[in-house]
Design a protein around this motif. Structure first.
Motif, PDB file in Angstrom:
ATOM      1  N   VAL A   1      -6.462  -6.823 -10.231  1.00 34.94           N
ATOM      2  CA  VAL A   1      -6.723  -8.256 -10.459  1.00 34.94           C
ATOM      3  C   VAL A   1      -6.743  -9.022  -9.134  1.00 34.94           C
ATOM      4  O   VAL A   1      -7.638  -9.839  -8.883  1.00 34.94           O
ATOM      5  CB  VAL A   1      -5.665  -8.849 -11.416  1.00 34.94           C
ATOM      6  N   LEU A   2      -5.783  -8.735  -8.281  1.00 37.08           N
ATOM      7  CA  LEU A   2      -5.703  -9.428  -6.988  1.00 37.08           C
ATOM      8  C   LEU A   2      -6.917  -9.126  -6.113  1.00 37.08           C
ATOM      9  O   LEU A   2      -7.459 -10.026  -5.463  1.00 37.08           O
ATOM     10  CB  LEU A   2      -4.407  -9.052  -6.273  1.00 37.08           C
ATOM     11  N   GLU A   3      -7.342  -7.883  -6.112  1.00 36.31           N
ATOM     12  CA  GLU A   3      -8.514  -7.509  -5.323  1.00 36.31           C
ATOM     13  C   GLU A   3      -9.787  -8.137  -5.900  1.00 36.31           C
ATOM     14  O   GLU A   3     -10.611  -8.672  -5.155  1.00 36.31           O
ATOM     15  CB  GLU A   3      -8.673  -5.983  -5.299  1.00 36.31           C
TER      16      GLU A   3
ATOM     17  N   PHE B   1      -9.197 -12.450  -6.298  1.00 32.79           N
ATOM     18  CA  PHE B   1      -8.726 -13.212  -5.144  1.00 32.79           C
ATOM     19  C   PHE B   1      -9.237 -12.645  -3.823  1.00 32.79           C
ATOM     20  O   PHE B   1      -8.936 -13.181  -2.763  1.00 32.79           O
ATOM     21  CB  PHE B   1      -7.200 -13.305  -5.157  1.00 32.79           C
ATOM     22  N   GLY B   2      -9.981 -11.559  -3.879  1.00 31.11           N
ATOM     23  CA  GLY B   2     -10.637 -11.009  -2.700  1.00 31.11           C
ATOM     24  C   GLY B   2      -9.704 -10.530  -1.601  1.00 31.11           C
ATOM     25  O   GLY B   2     -10.068 -10.571  -0.430  1.00 31.11           O
ATOM     26  N   VAL B   3      -8.513 -10.106  -1.969  1.00 34.10           N
ATOM     27  CA  VAL B   3      -7.578  -9.625  -0.953  1.00 34.10           C
ATOM     28  C   VAL B   3      -7.739  -8.118  -0.769  1.00 34.10           C
ATOM     29  O   VAL B   3      -8.228  -7.411  -1.655  1.00 34.10           O
ATOM     30  CB  VAL B   3      -6.111  -9.977  -1.309  1.00 34.10           C
ATOM     31  N   SER B   4      -7.325  -7.637   0.383  1.00 32.52           N
ATOM     32  CA  SER B   4      -7.396  -6.201   0.660  1.00 32.52           C
ATOM     33  C   SER B   4      -6.412  -5.453  -0.241  1.00 32.52           C
ATOM     34  O   SER B   4      -5.483  -6.051  -0.810  1.00 32.52           O
ATOM     35  CB  SER B   4      -7.047  -5.930   2.124  1.00 32.52           C
ATOM     36  N   HIS B   5      -6.602  -4.150  -0.322  1.00 32.98           N
ATOM     37  CA  HIS B   5      -5.720  -3.334  -1.155  1.00 32.98           C
ATOM     38  C   HIS B   5      -4.267  -3.448  -0.666  1.00 32.98           C
ATOM     39  O   HIS B   5      -3.354  -3.635  -1.474  1.00 32.98           O
ATOM     40  CB  HIS B   5      -6.182  -1.866  -1.147  1.00 32.98           C
TER      41      HIS B   5
ATOM     42  N   GLU C   1       1.207  -5.727  -1.555  1.00 35.20           N
ATOM     43  CA  GLU C   1       2.297  -6.577  -1.061  1.00 35.20           C
ATOM     44  C   GLU C   1       2.586  -7.725  -2.034  1.00 35.20           C
ATOM     45  O   GLU C   1       3.744  -7.999  -2.361  1.00 35.20           O
ATOM     46  CB  GLU C   1       1.894  -7.119   0.307  1.00 35.20           C
ATOM     47  N   ILE C   2       1.543  -8.394  -2.494  1.00 29.25           N
ATOM     48  CA  ILE C   2       1.718  -9.505  -3.449  1.00 29.25           C
ATOM     49  C   ILE C   2       2.288  -8.978  -4.764  1.00 29.25           C
ATOM     50  O   ILE C   2       3.204  -9.572  -5.340  1.00 29.25           O
ATOM     51  CB  ILE C   2       0.384 -10.247  -3.694  1.00 29.25           C
TER      52      ILE C   2
END
Length: 114
Positions: A53-55, A58-62, A67-68
């Motif tokens: 979901v975060l990737e 929200f376009g964050v790296s793996h 970490e989140i």
């Protein structure tokens, strides 16, 4: 109308020592408030799903997503981004809809930033 008033002031005869001061006031514009998007921990949603979901949304790296996710897991909640109202609202709706379609109770909320 404003320019007519200014012209009238400029054309008005001055007495000795008097000067006309023309000032323009510039209205101050405020930035729109920002909203934090929060992910809440639960005991049922798999950690891998939260990372996905975060990737995806929200376009964050793996690595950053992991970490989140660990912050959510350990502290119960984490801020995943700060956005304008419309974007925050859209992201919350997307995450909630995706979680429901995948039969996970993941909760995503938003709150106004201080």
């Amino acid at each position: 109308m404003q320019t007519d008033r200014l012209r009238m002031m400029a054309d008005k005869p001055k007495t000795e020592g008097e000067t006309n001061v023309i000032t323009k006031t510039k209205p101050k514009t405020q930035r729109p408030p920002l909203y934090k998007v929060l992910l809440l921990n639960d005991d049922y949603t798999p950690m891998e799903f939260v990372v996905h979901v975060l990737e995806r949304f929200f376009g964050v790296s793996h690595a950053h997503a992991v970490e989140i996710m660990l912050t959510v897991h350990k502290k119960g909640v984490a801020v995943v981004g700060v956005f304008s109202y419309e974007i925050a609202e859209t992201k919350v709706a997307q995450v909630m809809d995706f979680a429901r379609r995948n039969q996970h109770p993941l909760q995503c909320t938003m709150e106004k930033e201080d």
